[in-house]
Design an enzyme around this catalytic site. Structure first.
Site, PDB file in Angstrom:
ATOM      1  N   GLY A  11      54.920  27.977 -24.086  1.00  0.00           N
ATOM      2  CA  GLY A  11      55.480  27.778 -25.339  1.00  0.00           C
ATOM      3  C   GLY A  11      55.587  29.283 -25.893  1.00  0.00           C
ATOM      4  O   GLY A  11      54.983  29.994 -25.864  1.00  0.00           O
ATOM      5  N   TYR A 100      45.587  23.072 -21.580  1.00  0.00           N
ATOM      6  CA  TYR A 100      46.620  23.711 -22.617  1.00  0.00           C
ATOM      7  C   TYR A 100      46.018  25.339 -22.791  1.00  0.00           C
ATOM      8  O   TYR A 100      44.934  25.593 -23.391  1.00  0.00           O
ATOM      9  CB  TYR A 100      46.646  22.929 -23.860  1.00  0.00           C
ATOM     10  CG  TYR A 100      47.410  21.620 -23.266  1.00  0.00           C
ATOM     11  CD1 TYR A 100      48.629  21.422 -23.291  1.00  0.00           C
ATOM     12  CD2 TYR A 100      46.473  20.500 -22.773  1.00  0.00           C
ATOM     13  CE1 TYR A 100      49.266  20.230 -22.871  1.00  0.00           C
ATOM     14  CE2 TYR A 100      47.049  19.411 -22.306  1.00  0.00           C
ATOM     15  CZ  TYR A 100      48.537  19.229 -22.594  1.00  0.00           C
ATOM     16  OH  TYR A 100      48.904  17.920 -22.104  1.00  0.00           O
ATOM     17  N   HIS A 360      17.996  63.680 -36.548  1.00  0.00           N
ATOM     18  CA  HIS A 360      19.134  64.166 -37.463  1.00  0.00           C
ATOM     19  C   HIS A 360      20.255  64.657 -36.859  1.00  0.00           C
ATOM     20  O   HIS A 360      20.191  65.842 -36.007  1.00  0.00           O
ATOM     21  CB  HIS A 360      18.810  65.016 -38.401  1.00  0.00           C
ATOM     22  CG  HIS A 360      17.387  64.635 -38.975  1.00  0.00           C
ATOM     23  ND1 HIS A 360      17.078  63.695 -40.073  1.00  0.00           N
ATOM     24  CD2 HIS A 360      16.059  65.254 -38.611  1.00  0.00           C
ATOM     25  CE1 HIS A 360      15.730  63.675 -40.159  1.00  0.00           C
ATOM     26  NE2 HIS A 360      15.181  64.528 -39.584  1.00  0.00           N
ATOM     27  N   ALA A 420      14.997  78.220 -33.978  1.00  0.00           N
ATOM     28  CA  ALA A 420      16.139  77.518 -34.753  1.00  0.00           C
ATOM     29  C   ALA A 420      17.466  78.411 -34.799  1.00  0.00           C
ATOM     30  O   ALA A 420      17.216  79.684 -34.788  1.00  0.00           O
ATOM     31  CB  ALA A 420      15.867  77.272 -36.098  1.00  0.00           C
TER      32      ALA A 420
END
EC number: 2.7.7.23
Length: 452
Positions: A11, A100, A360, A420
């Site tokens: 279809g 179907y 973080h 750091a």
């Protein structure tokens, strides 16, 4: 005797208002026709025949990984004509199950019930009773036995009062099916070859006809427009939510989760609103999942907390871990027991060891991180040189200071400390302190620029 399936998918679906063939529209993240094909496979079908027409090239592209026979229906002349196109793939002793492509929610258990009711040399029809049967073919019975099906446009006023309707799904002996299809007529209001006419043929030949029904009418609903498609989606999601709750999960709002695959949960799982599950997801006991999370193809251990807006894909999370909010685990990420990944942390192809934390603003890619490691805020493993990926290895109990860049390939030893703001390009041995940043200078008498 083997099972052969014929799936009707020819279809055009004009009411969808889409360039996409109707059966390629999705329910629960999977095309409608793929749901049907998967059902056929689960039933053990030896052959699956897919009858196509409109959009055949696109269908074949999107369904290329499926082992199906592609059967062209060049002209759409009715359901009987569509099934007949697959005759060359049907053996006389086959049981043929007709499905179907736009009816995706039929449960495997329902189809198994239909097949169990199918006579070896006969026909079984899946029917359903509807409060409003408008638009459906009505089941005709005499003394309780099925004798035929009449389509809505051909039904008399008395027949229109019948609430038992045809779903279109049926199972039938292959030899009988081919015989009846060859004798179909299009002398009806639609000018089409109705598959449903084979029921009357079976009755006239004295062939045994049986029936079965689904557990829920939505199992046999199709979708001709996007409103109906949305209805199928909501029905499917409601069933998934019910299954999760029966298996020990509490849903903050059962109407606000989406399952686009399979989810297995342990007991006492809490799932907040707007959570999406994709692919295969396994969740342990006592897990909490916050709102707006997406979990795809992942395994979550016991006692895990997943905070809001976290994305987990192709990853493994061990017991007692905490993730989020706004964390992202990409493919190959592994969190070992009691590790933590916090807000705006992304991991890919990285193992985070037991008890380690990246709380973080970090990117951790192609890394092996040991136990009880602290990853400071803003840390990045620089794993890509523009061509190749390289690995970062961090030993147990290492401390990585905030805003550090670890340029792979690089090895950070156990108990090592990174100051750091460092850019680390060389190996740091066990228990060493590494600082790699510009020396601070303080200038007296410096004047800020002023606006001219």
């Amino acid at each position: 005797m083997s099972l052969t399936t014929v799936i009707l998918a020819a279809g055009k679906g004009t009411r969808m208002r889409s360039a996409l063939p109707k059966v390629l529209h999705k329910v629960a993240g999977k095309t409608m026709v793929q749901h049907v094909i998967d059902n056929a496979k689960a039933l053990g079908a030896t052959t699956t025949n897919l009858v196509y027409g409109h959009g055949g090239e696109l269908l074949q592209q999107q369904l290329a990984n499926n082992n199906v026979n592609w059967v062209l229906q060049a002209e759409q002349l009715g359901t009987g004509h569509a099934v007949a196109q697959a005759n060359s793939h049907v053996n006389d002793d086959d049981t043929v199950l007709i499905l179907y492509g736009d009816v995706p929610l039929t449960k495997q258990s329902t189809l198994e019930r239909l097949l169990a009711a199918t006579p070896k040399h006969g026909l079984a029809v899946l029917t359903v009773n509807l409060a409003n049967p408008n638009g459906y073919g009505r089941m005709l019975r005499v003394d309780g036995k099925l004798v035929g099906i009449v389509e809505q446009k051909d039904a008399s006023p008395e027949q229109l009062l019948i609430s038992e309707v045809n779903t279109g799904i049926m199972a039938v002996n292959g030899r009988l099916l081919k015989s009846w299809l060859g004798n179909l007529s299009n002398n009806n209001a639609q000018g089409e070859y109705y598959l449903t006419d084979i029921v009357a043929m079976a009755h006239s030949e004295g062939v045994e006809i049986t029936s079965a029904q689904p557990d829920h009418p939505m199992e046999v609903e199709g979708a001709n427009n996007r409103i109906q498609l949305a209805g199928l989606e909501r029905a499917y999601q409601a069933w998934q939510a019910q299954e999760l709750m029966l298996n020990g999960a509490t849903l903050a709002d059962p109407a606000r989760i989406d399952v686009r695959g399979t989810v297995t949960t342990g007991e006492d799982v809490l799932i907040d609103i707007n959570v999406i599950f994709e692919g295969k997801v396994t969740i342990g006991h006592n897990v909490e999942i916050g709102p707006n999370c997406v979990l795809k193809n992942c395994s979550i251990g016991d006692n895990v907390i997943i905070k809001a807006n976290t994305l987990i894909e192709d990853a493994t999370v061990a017991a007692k871990c905490t993730l989020g909010p706004y964390a992202r685990l990409r493919p190959g990420a592994i969190m070992e027991e009691d590790s933590h990944v916090g807000n705006f942390v992304e991991m890919k192809k990285t193992r985070l060891g037991k008890g380690s934390k990246a709380n973080h603003l970090s990117y951790l890619g192609d890394a092996e991180i040991g136990e009880k490691v602290n990853i400071g805020a803003g840390t990045i493993t620089c794993n890509y040189d523009g061509v190749n990926k390289a690995k970062t290895i961090i030993g147990n109990n290492a401390f990585i200071g905030s805003n550090s860049s670890l340029v792979a390939p690089v090895n950070i030893g156990a108990m090592a400390t990174i100051g750091a703001g460092s850019v680390i390009t060389n190996t740091v041995a066990d228990e060493q302190l590494a600082i790699a940043r510009g020396k601070q200078r303080n200038l007296d008498g410096w004047k800020r620029p002023v606006k001219k």
